[in-house]
Design an enzyme around this catalytic site. Structure first.
Site, PDB file in Angstrom:
ATOM      1  N   ASN A   1      -4.736   1.834  -5.850  1.00 30.52           N
ATOM      2  CA  ASN A   1      -4.695   0.434  -5.045  1.00 30.52           C
ATOM      3  C   ASN A   1      -6.195   0.120  -4.573  1.00 30.52           C
ATOM      4  O   ASN A   1      -7.062   0.806  -4.902  1.00 30.52           O
ATOM      5  CB  ASN A   1      -3.771   0.220  -3.781  1.00 30.52           C
ATOM      6  CG  ASN A   1      -4.219   1.445  -2.826  1.00 30.52           C
ATOM      7  OD1 ASN A   1      -5.049   1.371  -1.983  1.00 30.52           O
ATOM      8  ND2 ASN A   1      -3.409   2.689  -2.416  1.00 30.52           N
TER       9      ASN A   1
ATOM     10  N   LYS B   1      -2.947  12.678 -23.085  1.00 29.89           N
ATOM     11  CA  LYS B   1      -2.923  11.343 -23.044  1.00 29.89           C
ATOM     12  C   LYS B   1      -1.874  10.798 -23.579  1.00 29.89           C
ATOM     13  O   LYS B   1      -1.517  11.089 -24.873  1.00 29.89           O
ATOM     14  CB  LYS B   1      -4.157  10.845 -23.588  1.00 29.89           C
ATOM     15  CG  LYS B   1      -4.455   9.367 -23.538  1.00 29.89           C
ATOM     16  CD  LYS B   1      -5.760   8.996 -24.159  1.00 29.89           C
ATOM     17  CE  LYS B   1      -6.001   7.311 -24.081  1.00 29.89           C
ATOM     18  NZ  LYS B   1      -6.548   6.934 -25.171  1.00 29.89           N
TER      19      LYS B   1
ATOM     20  N   ASP C   1       5.768  10.562   3.824  1.00 27.63           N
ATOM     21  CA  ASP C   1       5.156   9.841   4.751  1.00 27.63           C
ATOM     22  C   ASP C   1       4.210  10.624   5.463  1.00 27.63           C
ATOM     23  O   ASP C   1       4.690  11.253   6.326  1.00 27.63           O
ATOM     24  CB  ASP C   1       6.095   8.972   5.334  1.00 27.63           C
ATOM     25  CG  ASP C   1       5.458   7.780   6.135  1.00 27.63           C
ATOM     26  OD1 ASP C   1       4.435   8.030   6.888  1.00 27.63           O
ATOM     27  OD2 ASP C   1       5.778   6.866   6.201  1.00 27.63           O
TER      28      ASP C   1
ATOM     29  N   PHE D   1      -1.725   2.166  10.937  1.00 28.32           N
ATOM     30  CA  PHE D   1      -2.086   0.735  10.443  1.00 28.32           C
ATOM     31  C   PHE D   1      -1.203   0.269   9.689  1.00 28.32           C
ATOM     32  O   PHE D   1      -0.360   0.892   8.878  1.00 28.32           O
ATOM     33  CB  PHE D   1      -3.761   0.986   9.489  1.00 28.32           C
ATOM     34  CG  PHE D   1      -4.763   0.833  10.345  1.00 28.32           C
ATOM     35  CD1 PHE D   1      -5.062   2.062  11.110  1.00 28.32           C
ATOM     36  CD2 PHE D   1      -5.575  -0.102  10.248  1.00 28.32           C
ATOM     37  CE1 PHE D   1      -6.284   2.004  11.862  1.00 28.32           C
ATOM     38  CE2 PHE D   1      -6.909  -0.222  10.991  1.00 28.32           C
ATOM     39  CZ  PHE D   1      -7.134   0.974  11.750  1.00 28.32           C
TER      40      PHE D   1
ATOM     41  N   LYS E   1       7.558  -1.031  11.990  1.00 31.56           N
ATOM     42  CA  LYS E   1       6.824   0.249  11.513  1.00 31.56           C
ATOM     43  C   LYS E   1       6.518   1.342  12.647  1.00 31.56           C
ATOM     44  O   LYS E   1       6.767   2.578  12.438  1.00 31.56           O
ATOM     45  CB  LYS E   1       5.490  -0.173  10.561  1.00 31.56           C
ATOM     46  CG  LYS E   1       5.604   0.462   9.424  1.00 31.56           C
ATOM     47  CD  LYS E   1       4.276  -0.078   8.421  1.00 31.56           C
ATOM     48  CE  LYS E   1       4.937  -1.066   7.421  1.00 31.56           C
ATOM     49  NZ  LYS E   1       3.586  -1.475   6.512  1.00 31.56           N
TER      50      LYS E   1
ATOM     51  N   LYS F   1       8.182   5.131  12.671  1.00 33.20           N
ATOM     52  CA  LYS F   1       7.355   6.071  12.715  1.00 33.20           C
ATOM     53  C   LYS F   1       7.035   6.680  13.990  1.00 33.20           C
ATOM     54  O   LYS F   1       6.267   7.867  14.037  1.00 33.20           O
ATOM     55  CB  LYS F   1       5.987   5.851  11.957  1.00 33.20           C
ATOM     56  CG  LYS F   1       6.114   4.983  10.545  1.00 33.20           C
ATOM     57  CD  LYS F   1       5.121   5.179   9.638  1.00 33.20           C
ATOM     58  CE  LYS F   1       5.229   4.242   8.438  1.00 33.20           C
ATOM     59  NZ  LYS F   1       4.283   4.562   7.328  1.00 33.20           N
TER      60      LYS F   1
HETATM   61  N1  CTP Z   1       1.289   6.282   5.482  1.00 34.14           N
HETATM   62  C1  CTP Z   1       1.081   7.293   5.349  1.00 34.14           C
HETATM   63  N2  CTP Z   1       1.791   7.987   4.342  1.00 34.14           N
HETATM   64  C2  CTP Z   1       2.362   7.493   3.523  1.00 34.14           C
HETATM   65  C3  CTP Z   1       2.508   5.975   3.715  1.00 34.14           C
HETATM   66  C4  CTP Z   1       1.683   5.383   4.810  1.00 34.14           C
HETATM   67  O1  CTP Z   1       0.480   8.279   6.242  1.00 34.14           O
HETATM   68  N3  CTP Z   1       3.095   7.985   2.353  1.00 34.14           N
HETATM   69  C5  CTP Z   1       0.511   5.678   6.754  1.00 34.14           C
HETATM   70  C6  CTP Z   1      -0.643   4.536   6.479  1.00 34.14           C
HETATM   71  O2  CTP Z   1      -1.779   5.483   6.484  1.00 34.14           O
HETATM   72  C7  CTP Z   1      -0.427   3.534   7.686  1.00 34.14           C
HETATM   73  C8  CTP Z   1       0.937   3.529   7.775  1.00 34.14           C
HETATM   74  O3  CTP Z   1       1.551   4.712   7.254  1.00 34.14           O
HETATM   75  O4  CTP Z   1      -1.084   4.093   8.749  1.00 34.14           O
HETATM   76  C9  CTP Z   1       1.663   2.382   7.262  1.00 34.14           C
HETATM   77  O5  CTP Z   1       1.434   2.274   5.938  1.00 34.14           O
HETATM   78  P1  CTP Z   1       2.093   1.016   5.223  1.00 34.14           P
HETATM   79  O6  CTP Z   1       1.626   1.101   3.880  1.00 34.14           O
HETATM   80  O7  CTP Z   1       1.583  -0.175   5.815  1.00 34.14           O
HETATM   81  O8  CTP Z   1       3.504   1.058   5.477  1.00 34.14           O
HETATM   82  P2  CTP Z   1       4.514   2.082   4.531  1.00 34.14           P
HETATM   83  O9  CTP Z   1       5.111   2.844   5.484  1.00 34.14           O
HETATM   84  O10 CTP Z   1       4.130   2.438   3.248  1.00 34.14           O
HETATM   85  O11 CTP Z   1       5.520   0.768   4.138  1.00 34.14           O
HETATM   86  P3  CTP Z   1       5.604  -0.411   3.467  1.00 34.14           P
HETATM   87  O12 CTP Z   1       4.591  -0.106   2.135  1.00 34.14           O
HETATM   88  O13 CTP Z   1       7.068  -0.756   2.768  1.00 34.14           O
HETATM   89  O14 CTP Z   1       4.926  -1.840   4.043  1.00 34.14           O
END
Ligand code: CTP
Length: 404
Positions: A216, A295, A312, A329, A343, A347
């Site tokens: 990303n 590949k 997560d 974040f 969130k 979490k």
């Molecule tokens: N995060 C994490 N591990 C993951 C996904 C997310 O530690 N596999 C953490 C990110 O670093 C951030 C927070 O969770 O602090 C929220 O991440 P975000 O991408 O905004 O949320 P998601 O839980 O992935 O939900 P969505 O993508 O559906 O918004």
């Protein structure tokens, strides 16, 4: 103004920059520019020897203020210019500092404007030595440097490498960026002294085959800024970073990872003893179920990639019985507040920092709202580093007293 968030720490407003004789004097021009760019006023004072290497006009043009070179014409109409100039200054920085000037300082001489100012100061004194490697290692110079350090003078460097004289070794003046960063860092309140902070930052990269992957557009800037701010605040900082183009901030231990699984493993390995965990990384939520070792070749038919959810990382840390203080974040494209608060609860986080993803990604600025048990606390739009320092202050005042 929401008084449940901390006010900004007092920034540096004015420094006295002293130049002594040395070829590195030209680097003081860039140092002046860095201070001015950061809205820090610079009063430049040059010794007669410094004026042989670079002209006062150059420093005057860059600082936008008169440059002083003479003890007997130091600008104040009360005849006390040798004292007045350092009154109200946040610091005196001598860069470059010659061996001769260090000797003078160590013995309390005051026979020119700069040494007089240094002796009659009531602010911090930084010196950035610059000299030939043999001068640096000479016993007399080493005695002077040790004396100055014991007197509370902050010695910045020197660095090592190629020297103007053609020799190689220790004695080079630090780069202007390094001197600037050290001085700004020293001015930050040490609100995380003795604390251990673990952070994640940047994107992850989920391999599809040996040459392709899913990632990303996270630049890592916010996470790196937070790591820097935490280190400036006195914390021991470990930064688990996905692939970015950023250098590790000074004093921060960086662990490089690629995938979400590697990031989870590195966090697990470095979590013991952490007081704070800040998850800034944009971790991939899905990863290919299988990575092709070869590949993948192109075919005419449509192609389907099968993905499975990643761990997560934040949720898995926050739900441990011995969890550190966890900060998340939330980068949202819409309904920022609703999603962020959802969130935070899901979490089990005491604090989440929310923003609009499209405003922050790759930018040097960010505008966030903090969510905690007391509600929403918006912060103004700030540079990521200024914001990071505010966030560190916010985290520090919410931290429970240390129990381990
Ligand atoms: N995060 C994490 N591990 C993951 C996904 C997310 O530690 N596999 C953490 C990110 O670093 C951030 C927070 O969770 O602090 C929220 O991440 P975000 O991408 O905004 O949320 P998601 O839980 O992935 O939900 P969505 O993508 O559906 O918004």
């Amino acid at each position: 103004m929401d008084d449940s968030v901390t006010s900004a720490p007092k920034p540096l407003s004015r420094i006295v920059l002293g130049l002594t004789g040395g070829i590195a004097a030209y680097k003081a021009a860039e140092l002046t520019r860095l201070f001015v760019k950061a809205d820090i006023a610079v009063d430049v004072v040059m010794t007669p020897s410094a004026c042989r290497f670079i002209t006062p006009i150059t420093l005057q043009a860059l600082s936008g203020r008169p440059v002083l070179t003479d003890l007997w014409a130091s600008g104040a109409d009360n005849g006390m210019g040798h004292i007045d100039l350092s009154r109200g200054a946040d610091a005196i920085v001598v860069a470059p500092a010659s061996a001769d000037f260090l000797a003078k300082l160590a013995h309390g001489h005051a026979d020119d404007l700069l040494s007089t100012l240094a002796l009659a100061r009531d602010c911090a004194l930084f010196v950035a030595p610059a000299m030939n490697r043999q001068m640096w290692s000479n016993a007399a110079n080493q005695r002077n440097v040790a004396r100055l350090a014991a007197d509370g003078v902050v010695i910045l460097g020197p660095g090592s490498g190629d020297q103007a004289c053609g020799e190689t070794g220790v004695g080079r003046m630090l780069e202007p960026e390094e001197i600037f960063a050290a001085i700004v860092a020293s001015a930050q309140p040490k609100v995380l002294a003795g604390r251990r902070v673990l952070l994640t930052a940047g994107p992850t990269f989920e391999a599809i085959d040996p040459v392709r992957g899913i990632t990303n557009s996270s630049s890592g800037k916010m996470g790196y800024a937070l790591a820097q701010a935490a280190a400036e605040a006195g914390a021991t900082v470990t930064l688990v970073s996905g692939p970015t183009a950023l250098p590790a901030p000074a004093g921060v231990v960086r662990i490089d990872v690629q995938s979400a699984a590697e990031m989870a493993k590195a966090v697990d390995a470095h979590l013991a003893g952490a007081d704070v965990f800040v998850a800034v990384a944009a971790v991939a939520d899905y990863t290919p179920t299988a990575v092709s070792t070869k590949k993948i070749k192109k075919h005419d038919a449509p192609m389907t990639l099968t993905l499975e959810p990643t761990v997560d990382i934040l949720a898995s840390v926050a739900t441990r019985p011995d969890a550190p203080y966890c900060v998340g974040f939330a980068a949202e494209s819409h309904d920022v507040e609703r999603h962020a608060e959802e969130k935070r609860r899901r979490k089990k986080l005491p604090l989440i920092v929310a923003n609009r993803a499209q405003d922050a990604l790759g930018s040097d600025h960010n505008e966030v709202t903090l969510f905690d048990d007391a509600g929403a606390h918006p912060l103004p739009r700030l540079t990521k580093l200024t914001l990071a320092r505010r966030l560190v202050a916010e985290i520090a005042r919410r931290l429970p007293p240390r129990t381990r």
